[in-house]
Design a protein around this motif. Structure first.
Motif, short mmCIF file in Angstrom:
data_model
loop_
_atom_site.label_atom_id
_atom_site.label_comp_id
_atom_site.label_asym_id
_atom_site.label_seq_id
_atom_site.Cartn_x
_atom_site.Cartn_y
_atom_site.Cartn_z
N LYS A 32 30.16 -78.35 50.13
CA LYS A 32 29.43 -79.06 51.19
C LYS A 32 28.96 -80.30 50.61
CE LYS A 32 28.31 -76.17 55.16
NZ LYS A 32 27.03 -75.31 55.89
N TYR A 85 23.66 -82.31 53.06
CA TYR A 85 23.40 -81.08 53.97
C TYR A 85 21.93 -80.51 53.47
CZ TYR A 85 27.72 -79.83 56.25
OH TYR A 85 28.88 -79.74 57.09
N ILE A 137 20.91 -70.64 54.36
CA ILE A 137 22.49 -70.15 54.27
C ILE A 137 23.18 -71.32 54.82
CG2 ILE A 137 24.16 -68.74 55.59
CD1 ILE A 137 22.18 -66.75 55.43
N PHE A 138 22.63 -72.16 55.88
CA PHE A 138 23.45 -73.40 56.25
C PHE A 138 23.50 -74.60 55.42
CE2 PHE A 138 22.80 -77.53 58.69
CZ PHE A 138 24.23 -77.55 59.31
N ARG A 176 24.24 -69.44 48.23
CA ARG A 176 24.67 -69.12 50.00
C ARG A 176 25.17 -67.81 49.79
NH1 ARG A 176 29.29 -67.54 52.53
NH2 ARG A 176 28.79 -67.84 54.55
N GLY A 192 20.60 -71.12 66.52
CA GLY A 192 21.15 -70.32 67.32
C GLY A 192 20.71 -70.77 68.85
N SER A 230 22.99 -74.89 69.82
CA SER A 230 24.56 -74.91 70.04
C SER A 230 24.90 -74.21 71.13
CB SER A 230 25.30 -74.62 68.99
OG SER A 230 25.01 -75.40 67.71
N THR A 231 24.24 -72.90 71.41
CA THR A 231 24.82 -71.95 72.27
C THR A 231 24.27 -72.34 73.69
OG1 THR A 231 24.46 -70.17 70.57
CG2 THR A 231 25.17 -69.41 72.75
N ASN A 291 26.26 -75.20 74.75
CA ASN A 291 27.82 -74.75 75.45
C ASN A 291 27.53 -73.77 76.83
OD1 ASN A 291 30.19 -75.24 73.78
ND2 ASN A 291 28.64 -74.94 72.45
N ASN A 318 28.59 -79.81 68.18
CA ASN A 318 28.56 -80.47 67.02
C ASN A 318 29.69 -81.24 67.06
OD1 ASN A 318 27.73 -77.41 67.03
ND2 ASN A 318 26.60 -78.53 65.41
N ALA A 365 35.40 -75.74 66.82
CA ALA A 365 33.99 -75.57 67.52
C ALA A 365 33.26 -74.83 66.32
CB ALA A 365 34.19 -74.78 68.79
N PHE A 366 33.62 -73.80 65.94
CA PHE A 366 32.63 -73.33 64.82
C PHE A 366 33.00 -73.62 63.43
CE2 PHE A 366 32.84 -70.20 68.41
CZ PHE A 366 31.49 -70.32 68.90
N ARG A 422 32.57 -71.43 55.25
CA ARG A 422 31.34 -71.90 55.84
C ARG A 422 31.40 -72.27 57.16
NH1 ARG A 422 27.92 -73.68 51.30
NH2 ARG A 422 26.38 -73.43 53.16
N CYS A 432 30.90 -71.13 61.18
CA CYS A 432 29.61 -70.56 61.77
C CYS A 432 29.68 -69.05 61.36
CB CYS A 432 29.63 -70.99 63.10
SG CYS A 432 27.98 -70.19 64.10
N ALA A 484 27.52 -67.23 62.81
CA ALA A 484 27.27 -66.47 63.99
C ALA A 484 28.40 -66.47 65.39
CB ALA A 484 26.14 -66.63 64.49
N PHE A 493 24.56 -84.39 64.29
CA PHE A 493 25.24 -83.31 63.76
C PHE A 493 25.18 -82.12 64.72
CE2 PHE A 493 25.91 -79.57 61.55
CZ PHE A 493 26.83 -79.86 60.52
C1 HEM Z 1 28.16 -71.91 70.70
C2 HEM Z 1 27.34 -71.85 69.82
C3 HEM Z 1 27.46 -72.22 68.17
C4 HEM Z 1 28.36 -73.47 67.80
C5 HEM Z 1 29.38 -73.98 68.47
C6 HEM Z 1 28.03 -73.34 66.38
C7 HEM Z 1 28.81 -74.22 65.54
C8 HEM Z 1 28.67 -74.07 63.90
C9 HEM Z 1 29.44 -75.03 63.20
C10 HEM Z 1 30.40 -76.30 63.60
C11 HEM Z 1 29.17 -74.67 61.89
C12 HEM Z 1 29.93 -75.14 60.64
C13 HEM Z 1 28.74 -76.24 60.19
C14 HEM Z 1 29.39 -76.85 58.74
O1 HEM Z 1 30.27 -76.19 58.11
O2 HEM Z 1 28.56 -77.70 58.42
C15 HEM Z 1 28.25 -73.64 61.85
C16 HEM Z 1 27.60 -72.92 60.94
C17 HEM Z 1 26.47 -72.12 61.05
N1 HEM Z 1 26.02 -71.70 62.22
FE1 HEM Z 1 26.59 -71.87 64.11
N2 HEM Z 1 27.08 -72.46 66.04
C18 HEM Z 1 26.78 -71.55 67.11
C19 HEM Z 1 25.91 -70.54 67.11
C20 HEM Z 1 25.25 -70.14 66.05
C21 HEM Z 1 24.26 -69.13 66.08
C22 HEM Z 1 23.99 -68.39 67.49
C23 HEM Z 1 23.86 -69.08 65.09
C24 HEM Z 1 22.54 -68.11 64.73
C25 HEM Z 1 22.15 -66.90 65.04
C26 HEM Z 1 24.31 -69.96 64.04
C27 HEM Z 1 24.12 -69.97 62.79
C28 HEM Z 1 24.98 -70.71 61.77
C29 HEM Z 1 24.59 -70.70 60.15
C30 HEM Z 1 23.66 -69.93 59.82
C31 HEM Z 1 25.61 -71.41 59.65
C32 HEM Z 1 26.11 -71.97 58.51
C33 HEM Z 1 27.26 -70.92 57.99
C34 HEM Z 1 27.36 -71.19 56.41
O3 HEM Z 1 27.39 -72.37 55.88
O4 HEM Z 1 27.78 -69.93 55.63
N3 HEM Z 1 25.34 -70.67 64.86
N4 HEM Z 1 27.82 -73.40 63.50
#
Ligand code: HEM
Length: 493
Positions: free
Chosen positions: A111, A115, A126-127, A135, A301, A304-305, A308, A363, A427-428, A433, A435, A437, A474
């Motif tokens: 990354k 970040y 972690i993010f 991480r 958490g 984004s949810t 959506n 995002n 989307a995720f 890296r 999402c 969740a 972001f």
């Molecule tokens: C529809 C709902 C969600 C969407 C669209 C979403 C989207 C994303 C995206 C695009 C990333 C990647 C970011 C990157 O690479 O820079 C990400 C990472 C992450 N998201 Fe989500 N997210 C959602 C829900 C959640 C929820 C509910 C949680 C926590 C309970 C969460 C926690 C995280 C974490 C901790 C990361 C970092 C993962 C890592 O780098 O290892 N997200 N999410």
């Protein structure tokens, strides 16, 4: 007539006589030399793009700040092709073939350093962490909680959160007042995350105030996106200044509330506990870091949810035909009683969820990663070590060749998913890296969509706003922070 040498001498004498002239001329000359270098000799000089971002990163900082980055870059791709240089060292790519090398293969590229601007209370999360080892040790401790098995075991509790949200929406809809569904979907999101990961329901759905109590906390982190690309040292000062001069009571109160919530959580968690904080404490993290990691989930958490689900609700209200089709499917399934299929197996319901995730733009911007020391060649184009590359949900999800009429909510398209559509699905994010969740978030959206359709709560609902506008940060921010519906017996827009 004066000779050329003489003129030269006169100019030099002038400069010596007026040190102020040299004070201005020297930096201007250096700036000019640097600009010429960046345009013609920089290792990314072969990448197309407008002049300004080639010369200065201020162009990108400006568009990030005003929140039109993704749509402005979208227009540039139409003009310049798949690679656009959006700052001297950074390239936005709109070809999904780059997803495997940048994000997936061998863990993907690291990354980008920016970040770190999402660090919380001085801790990498972690993010936000750019260090794979740091991480991974944390993610390893908690990843079982995000597995399908763990979610299945706790399914009833998540259904409980969803049921309470739908009951509340029914109650609000009967008031005949305008209802901000974004506030309610954010409430469900924090309830589901806290119930599943902390084993303690935050119970945002029961709050009676106009705005969910964690919202100002979440919005403060969303607003970090304005300054996302700043070098961390500069960001720290800007963040300090913003906190000082734009401080408001609501944000302070919300920050304190979340701090107390996670503080109590961590204090009451035995290290052997199987909750999210318990697992981190057992892995040797300090109380302070564990709190920061919990806050990160409250932010990620909720936002984004919530966005959506609110997008799905708004679109079901906008398109009564699609809402009826969904109702027919979920009601027919429910009528099977003990033989009913899991909601994950209902094709139209899943198509609605997937289409919501495609167009919500929760995002929207590029996920920037750094080209490693070896450099990287992609389809004959070379990207030197250290350059920052990535693609965005906005570019991939709104590609008309893959998703015809890309701005329209058309769940039907997912009933015949092509390989190309799967490839452009972002989307995720993707790879190591992506999402963490995504299973939890998808489950929440599927459960909520099912209950909304079965409860008939959206019968007669009408969106209030003609359009929902966002700041393309972001994590996007809805302008006005509202996605509103009204049940007033009038016909949909
Ligand atoms: C529809 C709902 C969600 C969407 C669209 C979403 C989207 C994303 C995206 C695009 C990333 C990647 C970011 C990157 O690479 O820079 C990400 C990472 C992450 N998201 Fe989500 N997210 C959602 C829900 C959640 C929820 C509910 C949680 C926590 C309970 C969460 C926690 C995280 C974490 C901790 C990361 C970092 C993962 C890592 O780098 O290892 N997200 N999410």
């Amino acid at each position: 007539m004066l000779s050329r040498m003489a003129i030269h001498g006169v100019i030099l004498d002038e400069i010596r006589a007026h040190p102020l002239v040299s004070l201005f001329l020297t930096p201007l000359t250096l700036l000019l030399i640097r600009s010429l270098y960046r345009v013609y000799f920089h290792p990314l000089s072969h990448i197309a793009g407008p002049l300004l971002p080639k010369i200065t990163s201020l162009w990108l900082h400006y568009h990030a700040y005003v929140g039109d980055e993704a749509s402005v870059i979208h227009l540039l791709h139409q003009q310049y092709g798949p690679y656009v240089r959006v700052s001297p060292d950074e390239v936005d790519i709109n070809d999904a073939d780059v997803i495997p090398p940048i994000y997936v293969s061998k863990g993907g590229f690291p990354k980008a350093p920016c970040y770190a601007n999402f660090d919380i209370d001085g801790h990498s999360t972690i993010f936000s962490s750019t260090n794979a080892e740091y991480r991974n040790s944390r993610a390893k401790a908690v990843v079982p909680m995000f597995s399908t098995k763990s979610l299945r075991e706790n399914e009833l509790a998540i259904w409980g959160c969803v049921d309470r949200m739908v009951e509340r929406l029914i109650e609000e809809s009967q008031s005949k007042r305008v209802v901000n569904v974004l506030n309610l979907t954010r409430s469900l999101a924090i309830d589901a995350v806290s119930t599943h990961l902390f084993r303690e329901n935050y119970d945002g759905v029961s709050e009676r105030g106009p705005v969910l109590s964690v919202s100002a906390f979440v919005d403060a982190f969303v607003a970090v996106g304005r300054f996302f690309y700043l070098p961390n040292t500069v960001f720290v000062w800007v963040d300090w200044a913003v906190a000082k001069w734009q401080a408001d009571r609501e944000t302070d109160d919300s920050m304190t509330l979340v701090d107390r919530f996670v503080g109590t959580l961590v204090a009451n968690t035995a290290a052997k506990s199987t909750t999210f904080p318990g697992r981190l404490l057992a892995a040797g993290l300090s109380d302070s870091e564990t709190k920061a990691q919990c806050k990160d989930l409250v932010f990620a958490g909720t936002d984004s949810t919530g966005m959506n689900l609110a997008t799905i609700i708004r679109n079901l209200a906008l398109y009564p035909g699609k809402y009826e089709r969904l109702k027919k499917q979920v009601n027919a399934n429910a009528a099977l009683g003990g033989n009913a299929l899991d909601v994950q197996a209902l094709p139209y319901l899943n198509a609605v969820v997937k289409e919501g995730l495609r167009i919500s733009m929760a995002n929207p911007t590029r996920l920037p990663h750094v080209v490693p020391l070896s450099g990287w060649t992609f389809k004959d184009t070379y990207f030197p070590a250290g350059s920052i590359v990535g693609c965005s949900g906005y570019e991939l999800h709104l590609n008309p060749a893959v998703f015809p009429e890309p701005q329209s909510f058309r769940p039907e398209r997912w009933l015949k998913t092509t390989d190309e559509m799967s490839k452009y699905w972002f989307a995720f994010g993707a790879g190591s890296r992506a999402c963490i969740a995504r299973n939890l978030a998808t489950m929440e959206l599927q459960f909520a969509t099912e209950r909304l359709a079965r409860s008939n709560v959206l019968d007669g609902a009408r969106p209030v706003q003609g359009e929902v506008e966002i700041f393309e940060w972001f994590n996007s921010k809805v302008k006005g922070e509202k996605i509103e519906l009204i049940w007033d017996g009038k016909v949909s827009l």
